[in-house]
Scaffold this active site. Structure first.
Site, PDB file in Angstrom:
ATOM      1  N   GLU A 160      -7.221 -13.556  -1.152  1.00  0.00           N
ATOM      2  CA  GLU A 160      -6.632 -12.959   0.056  1.00  0.00           C
ATOM      3  C   GLU A 160      -6.791 -11.448  -0.016  1.00  0.00           C
ATOM      4  OE1 GLU A 160      -3.760 -10.991   0.084  1.00  0.00           O
ATOM      5  OE2 GLU A 160      -3.234 -11.175  -2.029  1.00  0.00           O
ATOM      6  N   PHE A 161      -6.887 -10.845   1.163  1.00  0.00           N
ATOM      7  CA  PHE A 161      -7.058  -9.392   1.226  1.00  0.00           C
ATOM      8  C   PHE A 161      -6.009  -8.765   2.130  1.00  0.00           C
ATOM      9  CE2 PHE A 161     -11.249 -11.290   0.398  1.00  0.00           C
ATOM     10  CZ  PHE A 161     -11.590 -10.646  -0.783  1.00  0.00           C
ATOM     11  N   GLU A 164       0.416  -5.601   3.059  1.00  0.00           N
ATOM     12  CA  GLU A 164       1.780  -5.706   3.555  1.00  0.00           C
ATOM     13  C   GLU A 164       1.890  -4.793   4.775  1.00  0.00           C
ATOM     14  OE1 GLU A 164       4.829  -5.353   0.601  1.00  0.00           O
ATOM     15  OE2 GLU A 164       3.674  -6.523  -0.826  1.00  0.00           O
ATOM     16  N   LEU A 262      -8.221   7.677   1.701  1.00  0.00           N
ATOM     17  CA  LEU A 262      -8.406   9.022   1.147  1.00  0.00           C
ATOM     18  C   LEU A 262      -7.167   9.860   1.451  1.00  0.00           C
ATOM     19  CD1 LEU A 262     -12.049  10.353   1.737  1.00  0.00           C
ATOM     20  CD2 LEU A 262     -10.990   9.584  -0.394  1.00  0.00           C
ATOM     21  N   CYS A 272       0.622  -5.019  -5.815  1.00  0.00           N
ATOM     22  CA  CYS A 272      -0.771  -5.469  -5.980  1.00  0.00           C
ATOM     23  C   CYS A 272      -1.639  -4.481  -6.742  1.00  0.00           C
ATOM     24  CB  CYS A 272      -1.381  -5.757  -4.616  1.00  0.00           C
ATOM     25  SG  CYS A 272      -0.454  -6.990  -3.692  1.00  0.00           S
ATOM     26  N   ARG A 342       8.537  -2.751  -5.078  1.00  0.00           N
ATOM     27  CA  ARG A 342       7.875  -2.970  -6.371  1.00  0.00           C
ATOM     28  C   ARG A 342       6.974  -1.781  -6.699  1.00  0.00           C
ATOM     29  NH1 ARG A 342       5.081  -8.607  -5.562  1.00  0.00           N
ATOM     30  NH2 ARG A 342       5.031  -7.799  -3.437  1.00  0.00           N
TER      31      ARG A 342
HETATM   32  C1  UGA Z   1      -3.376  -4.000  -1.148  1.00  0.00           C
HETATM   33  C2  UGA Z   1      -4.777  -4.070  -0.514  1.00  0.00           C
HETATM   34  O1  UGA Z   1      -4.924  -3.017   0.434  1.00  0.00           O
HETATM   35  C3  UGA Z   1      -4.997  -5.404   0.178  1.00  0.00           C
HETATM   36  O2  UGA Z   1      -6.314  -5.480   0.700  1.00  0.00           O
HETATM   37  C4  UGA Z   1      -4.775  -6.536  -0.849  1.00  0.00           C
HETATM   38  O3  UGA Z   1      -4.917  -7.807  -0.267  1.00  0.00           O
HETATM   39  C5  UGA Z   1      -3.362  -6.422  -1.395  1.00  0.00           C
HETATM   40  O4  UGA Z   1      -3.205  -5.129  -2.021  1.00  0.00           O
HETATM   41  C6  UGA Z   1      -3.165  -7.524  -2.397  1.00  0.00           C
HETATM   42  O5  UGA Z   1      -3.844  -7.531  -3.421  1.00  0.00           O
HETATM   43  O6  UGA Z   1      -2.404  -8.449  -2.115  1.00  0.00           O
HETATM   44  P1  UGA Z   1      -0.923  -3.455  -0.208  1.00  0.00           P
HETATM   45  O7  UGA Z   1      -0.441  -3.528  -1.626  1.00  0.00           O
HETATM   46  O8  UGA Z   1      -0.134  -4.135   0.862  1.00  0.00           O
HETATM   47  O9  UGA Z   1      -2.424  -4.045  -0.089  1.00  0.00           O
HETATM   48  O10 UGA Z   1      -0.942  -1.931   0.164  1.00  0.00           O
HETATM   49  P2  UGA Z   1      -2.020  -0.829   0.546  1.00  0.00           P
HETATM   50  O11 UGA Z   1      -1.964  -0.585   2.001  1.00  0.00           O
HETATM   51  O12 UGA Z   1      -3.312  -1.083  -0.071  1.00  0.00           O
HETATM   52  O13 UGA Z   1      -1.368   0.442  -0.173  1.00  0.00           O
HETATM   53  C7  UGA Z   1      -1.219   0.456  -1.592  1.00  0.00           C
HETATM   54  C8  UGA Z   1      -0.643   1.767  -2.049  1.00  0.00           C
HETATM   55  O14 UGA Z   1      -1.610   2.805  -1.926  1.00  0.00           O
HETATM   56  C9  UGA Z   1       0.586   2.254  -1.279  1.00  0.00           C
HETATM   57  O15 UGA Z   1       1.531   2.737  -2.207  1.00  0.00           O
HETATM   58  C10 UGA Z   1       0.050   3.372  -0.419  1.00  0.00           C
HETATM   59  O16 UGA Z   1       1.023   4.342  -0.150  1.00  0.00           O
HETATM   60  C11 UGA Z   1      -1.051   3.929  -1.310  1.00  0.00           C
HETATM   61  N1  UGA Z   1      -2.120   4.621  -0.574  1.00  0.00           N
HETATM   62  C12 UGA Z   1      -2.896   3.942   0.310  1.00  0.00           C
HETATM   63  C13 UGA Z   1      -2.369   5.970  -0.830  1.00  0.00           C
HETATM   64  O17 UGA Z   1      -1.675   6.614  -1.651  1.00  0.00           O
HETATM   65  N2  UGA Z   1      -3.389   6.596  -0.166  1.00  0.00           N
HETATM   66  C14 UGA Z   1      -4.159   5.950   0.734  1.00  0.00           C
HETATM   67  O18 UGA Z   1      -5.066   6.585   1.288  1.00  0.00           O
HETATM   68  C15 UGA Z   1      -3.916   4.589   0.980  1.00  0.00           C
END
Ligand code: UGA
Length: 445
Positions: A160-161, A164, A262, A272, A342
């Site tokens: 899955e991708f 949240e 970015l 995750c 988390r």
């Molecule tokens: C992430 C992946 O984006 C999904 O594709 C994947 O399916 C999922 O993990 C998983 O393995 O289940 P998610 O954990 O919901 O999804 O969150 P993201 O939107 O990826 O953000 C992750 C973290 O990165 C957050 O703390 C966010 O604040 C941070 N982030 C994101 C940054 O610091 N900079 C960015 O440019 C983007």
């Protein structure tokens, strides 16, 4: 006739974040879905049409599919085994507590072993939980050993991708669907499950099990690397008097680089990315792929260093000593549009500031009940104003849209010291400065 033409009987094992979303979306595609969980309370809640976590759009879709009679819940593996043409395993694979960062696979193996004795006919079991490469083969061996139907039970891995906050959209209209299989029959059945999204033009990629397992962790590792890359650029900008946001905008225009992921600031948290890169590093170490171990170690170290950077900025802004200082923290969730705390950078920072003697008041639009369970010692404020009353310092640590709507003039009138650290680089610094605030932003002048 379902939206996809052929209606399948699908079971979903595990009704956590991934499982409940997957069950609801499978039902919404027109399939008959039966979901199971070992947690009776979760099942009862879901059967009443309530989601146990905050996810925009999921609850109405849950109700719609319950009402349509396409989705049911049970606590009986016998019923699940009897029911399903396809069984999805959607349980958690958290970081193991052994300190090495590897994945705890006990829930995945328990789910497979609870289901297998009830598989009396040819059927397809599908792993969806993120697992280290090689795990699918181990699950197959255990299922074949315990299932009355033996080797008539086929296995596929379908990562899955979903993000949240966008879980429904990412489940129903993903960028791609990956089918890790060992037979043409499994590939065909998986394509029937996802017939509707495939018909709409979403690419379906068939591959071997090991590649499919690696695709998932490679995708999350790339995203994590991209975030850590921009965060070291933030460090370099700060050391040079440059502006990391302007830099990100400029390099992100190049389609080969892309502006998404970015965004600099506090780095990644959540359930995750952090645990997936650590589990991948453990798997790389097992296989002796040292260059991957080095890369992922660096990505993790850079990421955790962002939290230290904000704490140092806070200490500096408060004269070097945090004890007795009143700090308002905006945001507790690991990212906006989620109540998930988390590995939340904001909550980790709040906790460390409190541990150093600061009086911390935290606000979050939805995540405070979860945060309070983990850090009951912090004060949770009903509003931004309540959190900021008398504050010596305001920290913006989760970039909820609500916080961009704050009136800096009004807030200034209730704080003791108008100093803001924008850890997420998303507030309009010029407007805050014009209202008399000192604004500190890691990576920006
Ligand atoms: C992430 C992946 O984006 C999904 O594709 C994947 O399916 C999922 O993990 C998983 O393995 O289940 P998610 O954990 O919901 O999804 O969150 P993201 O939107 O990826 O953000 C992750 C973290 O990165 C957050 O703390 C966010 O604040 C941070 N982030 C994101 C940054 O610091 N900079 C960015 O440019 C983007």
């Amino acid at each position: 006739m379902g939206r996809n033409g052929r209606i399948l009987r699908i079971s979903v094992i595990g009704t956590g974040y991934l499982g409940l979303t997957h069950a609801v979306c499978m039902a919404d595609l027109g399939h008959q879905v039966l979901a199971i969980d070992v947690d009776a309370e979760k099942i009862a809640k879901a059967a009443r049409g309530e989601t146990p976590f905050f996810e925009p759009g999921l609850e109405p879709l849950l109700r719609k599919n319950l009402d349509a009679g396409r989705l049911r819940f049970t606590d009986s593996f016998a019923e699940v085994g009897e029911f399903g043409d396809v069984h999805f395993i959607c349980v958690g694979t958290p970081q193991a507590k052994d300190g090495g960062g590897s994945a705890d696979l006990s829930y995945v193996f328990s789910a497979a072993e609870a289901l297998a004795p009830h598989l009396n006919r040819a059927t397809l079991v599908v792993g969806k939980s993120t697992v280290p490469v090689g795990t699918s083969r181990e699950i197959i061996a255990r299922v074949h050993a315990a299932a009355p139907a033996g080797e008539l039970v086929d296995y596929a891995f379908n990562p899955e991708f979903l993000r949240e906050g966008y879980a429904v959209q990412d489940s129903l209209t993903p960028d791609r669907i990956v089918f890790g299989v060992t037979s043409d029959a499994a590939d065909e059945l998986m394509r029937a499950v996802y017939a509707a999204p495939l018909a709409s033009g979403i690419p379906g990629l068939t591959m071997d099990l090991e590649t499919a397992e690696l695709v998932k962790v490679a995708a999350n590792s790339f995203l994590a690397t991209k975030i850590s890359f921009i965060n070291v650029m933030a460090e370099m900008c700060e050391a040079s008097g440059a502006d990391v946001i302007k830099l990100a905008d400029a390099i992100g225009i190049d389609e080969r680089i892309g502006r998404k992921f970015l965004s600099p600031g506090l780095g990644f948290g959540g359930g995750c990315l952090p645990k997936d890169i650590r589990a991948f590093r453990a798997a790389a170490a097992d296989k002796g792929v040292d260059s991957l171990v080095d890369l992922l170690t660096t990505v993790d170290t850079i990421n955790l260093g962002r939290r230290d950077r904000v704490i140092n900025l806070a200490r500096g802004a408060l004269g070097g000593d945090l004890s007795g200082k009143r700090i308002a923290v905006l945001g507790a969730a690991f990212k906006p549009n989620s109540d998930d705390i988390r590995d939340s950078p904001s909550l980790a920072i709040s906790g460390r500031l409190a541990d150093e003697g600061a009086i911390v008041a935290v606000h979050d639009p939805v995540a405070m009940p979860n945060a309070a369970r983990v850090r009951p010692d912090l004060r949770y404020a009903d509003s931004v104003h309540d959190a900021a009353q008398g504050a010596d310092l305001v920290l913006h640590l989760t970039e909820w849209a609500d916080y961009r709507a704050i009136d800096p003039d009004a807030l200034r009138s209730i704080v003791t010291n108008p100093v803001l650290i924008d850890g997420r680089c998303t507030l309009d610094a010029a407007v805050w400065r014009a209202a008399g605030w000192t604004v500190l932003i890691p990576g920006r002048p």
